[in-house]
Design a protein around this motif. Structure first.
Motif, PDB file in Angstrom:
ATOM      1  N   GLU A  52       0.720  -1.258   0.046  1.00 55.48           N
ATOM      2  CA  GLU A  52      -0.028  -0.116  -0.101  1.00 55.48           C
ATOM      3  C   GLU A  52       0.840   1.322   0.079  1.00 55.48           C
ATOM      4  O   GLU A  52       0.695   2.231  -0.822  1.00 55.48           O
ATOM      5  CB  GLU A  52      -0.791  -0.065   1.155  1.00 55.48           C
ATOM      6  N   GLU A  53       1.935   1.321   0.778  1.00 54.36           N
ATOM      7  CA  GLU A  53       2.766   2.185   0.887  1.00 54.36           C
ATOM      8  C   GLU A  53       3.444   2.785  -0.543  1.00 54.36           C
ATOM      9  O   GLU A  53       3.535   3.818  -1.068  1.00 54.36           O
ATOM     10  CB  GLU A  53       3.625   2.232   2.092  1.00 54.36           C
ATOM     11  N   ARG A  56       1.392   3.838  -3.029  1.00 55.89           N
ATOM     12  CA  ARG A  56       1.111   5.591  -2.789  1.00 55.89           C
ATOM     13  C   ARG A  56       2.429   6.466  -3.456  1.00 55.89           C
ATOM     14  O   ARG A  56       2.129   7.282  -4.249  1.00 55.89           O
ATOM     15  CB  ARG A  56       1.103   5.738  -1.383  1.00 55.89           C
ATOM     16  N   TYR A  57       3.380   6.032  -3.146  1.00 51.42           N
ATOM     17  CA  TYR A  57       4.678   6.600  -3.568  1.00 51.42           C
ATOM     18  C   TYR A  57       4.762   6.380  -4.903  1.00 51.42           C
ATOM     19  O   TYR A  57       4.992   7.287  -5.503  1.00 51.42           O
ATOM     20  CB  TYR A  57       5.798   6.101  -2.880  1.00 51.42           C
TER      21      TYR A  57
END
Length: 177
Positions: A52-53, A56-57
Motif C-alpha cells: 500500500e505504501e 502511494r509513492y
C-alpha cells in the motif's frame, strides 16, 4: 530563428521521450504492486505490508512526472477561447506569457519542494523505515523537469513563426456548430 524553435522542440521531445518511459515503468511497477497487494490480502495469506505504501509513492511520482509530458504536448490548461481569437503576433506573446507564468509557478514549486524533501529526510516511513525525503524528492524533480519543458516550449513559442497559426487553425471555432 526557425532553427532555434525547431531545436527547442526537438530537445523537448527528447526530454519527453525519457519522461514517458520512466512514467510507463512506474505504472508497470504500480500495477504489479497493486496486484500483489490484492493477492496477499485476499488469495494468498502472506504478511506483506509494504504494497500500500509503495503504491502511494509510485502513483505520486508517476503523476508528478507526467505533468511535464502534458506541457510538452501542450495538453495543459490554457485559455483556448481567448487564444484562437487573437491575431498571430498576439498569440505568440500570449503563449510566451503562459509559459513564463507556468515557469514561475513550477520554479516556486521546485524551490520550496527542495526544502520539503530536505525536511522529509528526518521523518521515516512506517513500513520501510526509510527517510520520507526520498519519496518527497518527486516534487522538486518533477517541477524541475516541468521548468525545463516550459523553458523549451517558451523558446519554441517565441521563435516559431507558423506553429501558432497552425494551433489556431486546428482549434475548432465554438461559434460553428
Amino acid at each position: 530563428m526557425g532553427d532555434i524553435a525547431s531545436s527547442a522542440k526537438i530537445l523537448s521531445k527528447r526530454v519527453n521521450w525519457l519522461v514517458e518511459r520512466v512514467c510507463v515503468a512506474l505504472l508497470v511497477l504500480l500495477v504489479l504492486d497493486v496486484w500483489l497487494g490484492v493477492l496477499v490480502r485476499y488469495a494468498i495469506p502472506l504478511p506483506l505490508t509494504f504494497t500500500e505504501e509503495l503504491a502511494r509513492y509510485l502513483m505520486i511520482w508517476m503523476a508528478l512526472l507526467a505533468v511535464s509530458s502534458g506541457i510538452a504536448y501542450r495538453e495543459h490548461i490554457g485559455v483556448a477561447f481567448l487564444f484562437e481569437r487573437l491575431p498571430a503576433s498576439a498569440r505568440r506573446w500570449l503563449a510566451v506569457a503562459f509559459d513564463v507564468v507556468g515557469f514561475a509557478f513550477f520554479f516556486a514549486l521546485f524551490w520550496y519542494g527542495l526544502g520539503f524533501a530536505e525536511r522529509g529526510m528526518s521523518r521515516f516511513s512506517m513500513i520501510y523505515g526509510m527517510p520520507k525525503g526520498y519519496a518527497f524528492a518527486g516534487v522538486p524533480l518533477a517541477a524541475a523537469v516541468a521548468c525545463v519543458q516550459l523553458a523549451l516550449m517558451g523558446v519554441h513559442d517565441f521563435f516559431a513563426r507558423e506553429e501558432l497559426d497552425r494551433i489556431a487553425a486546428a482549434t475548432p471555432d465554438p461559434r460553428v456548430r
